[in-house]
Design an enzyme around this catalytic site. Sequence first.
Site, mmCIF file in Angstrom:
data_model
loop_
_atom_site.group_PDB
_atom_site.id
_atom_site.type_symbol
_atom_site.label_atom_id
_atom_site.label_comp_id
_atom_site.label_asym_id
_atom_site.label_seq_id
_atom_site.Cartn_x
_atom_site.Cartn_y
_atom_site.Cartn_z
ATOM 1 N N TRP A 197 -3.448 3.970 -4.923
ATOM 2 C CA TRP A 197 -2.095 4.316 -5.347
ATOM 3 C C TRP A 197 -1.488 3.219 -6.213
ATOM 4 O O TRP A 197 -0.765 3.512 -7.176
ATOM 5 C CB TRP A 197 -1.222 4.598 -4.122
ATOM 6 N N ASP A 213 6.391 0.549 -3.055
ATOM 7 C CA ASP A 213 6.011 1.885 -2.612
ATOM 8 C C ASP A 213 5.783 1.803 -1.106
ATOM 9 O O ASP A 213 4.789 1.249 -0.642
ATOM 10 C CB ASP A 213 4.738 2.328 -3.341
ATOM 11 N N LYS A 264 5.172 11.274 5.539
ATOM 12 C CA LYS A 264 4.476 10.458 6.532
ATOM 13 C C LYS A 264 5.413 10.158 7.702
ATOM 14 O O LYS A 264 5.251 10.692 8.783
ATOM 15 C CB LYS A 264 3.986 9.146 5.933
#
Length: 357
Positions: free
Chosen positions: A99, A166, A190
């Site tokens: 990511w 992030d 999440k």
Amino acid sequence: MKKYNFTAGPCILAPEVLKGTADACIEFDGMGLSLMEISHRSKNFQKVMDEAQALVKELLNLPEDYEVLFVGGGASTQFCYMPYNLLEKKAAYLNTGVWAKKAMKEAKLFGEVVEIASSAADNYTYIPKEYEIPADADYLHITTNNTIYGTELHHDIDSPIPVVADMSSDIFSRVFDPTKYAVIYGGAQKNLSIAGVTFVIIRKDMLGRVSRELPTMIDYRTHANKGSMFNTPPVVPIYTALLTLRWMKANGGVPEMERRAKERAELLYAEIDRNSLFHGPVTCKEDRSYMNICFVLNEEYKHLEAEFLEFATARGMHGIKGHRDVGGFRASCYNAMPLEGVQELVKVMQEFEAAHK
């Protein structure tokens, strides 16, 4: 048979959050209408947005100069939003996984990108420690938890430039100092909600940072000025986020979520280290993630991978197959995962070991 959801995302939600969302999708707030069909500008939904934003600020102890935004598009869209809004000339990125690498790729469309450190050569099995942060960069971007590789930053970085983080997969799971961050963002599916909404926590002085003209919907000022109500927001995921935030507050807030995360992780890592069949791929134990716990079979037992997956799944362990870049297995232990789930997984690992030693 009870199932335990170890999926990396979208992932486990608290039972009361699931039920509350389902009920609201049938009838919301005594209106005789579904949450999915009411106006987002109604007073009934406005109070959802207001409370959700207020709870994020409360649970994370955010100072007054931070805005909480709820936008669509997922965290991957923020890989573009972020440099569009913040990158004037140069940005620094810490490459700790897939990511982070994807975020770097998008940023290169807007200016110079400096990779200050990377663990890619070792398949991201640790988080780099030795690096210099360029003082002339517009911001430093980090990914605090790496779902694929099972590594996590457990401390706040001291940086001479604004830090953009992030936190898709570890937000609300650990106490941190929000003043160390200029922007925090992440997909909600999440530790916060279901897929469909992205949270952006941004310090007000980071708004309007670049000289380029910005498209209306990509400009953070648009959403900050309208309380995330410039256009129709993803109402159901925001309501689910509200229920999750209420659940976290009622269960001791972020300090308690962190305590539970450590308890789950310590239990499972202890078994991984003890069990003669398995080992953890993260080479630096201090970098092990509390959220995404990866483990693989030792070389002499590699041929048992499919058998263990079938064995564990048959005993209610759902979603433990590892990512293809790592292989093996991954137990994602987000906030709503009860300790009982990890205890049962440990039993499964011990049973499998006893059958194959």
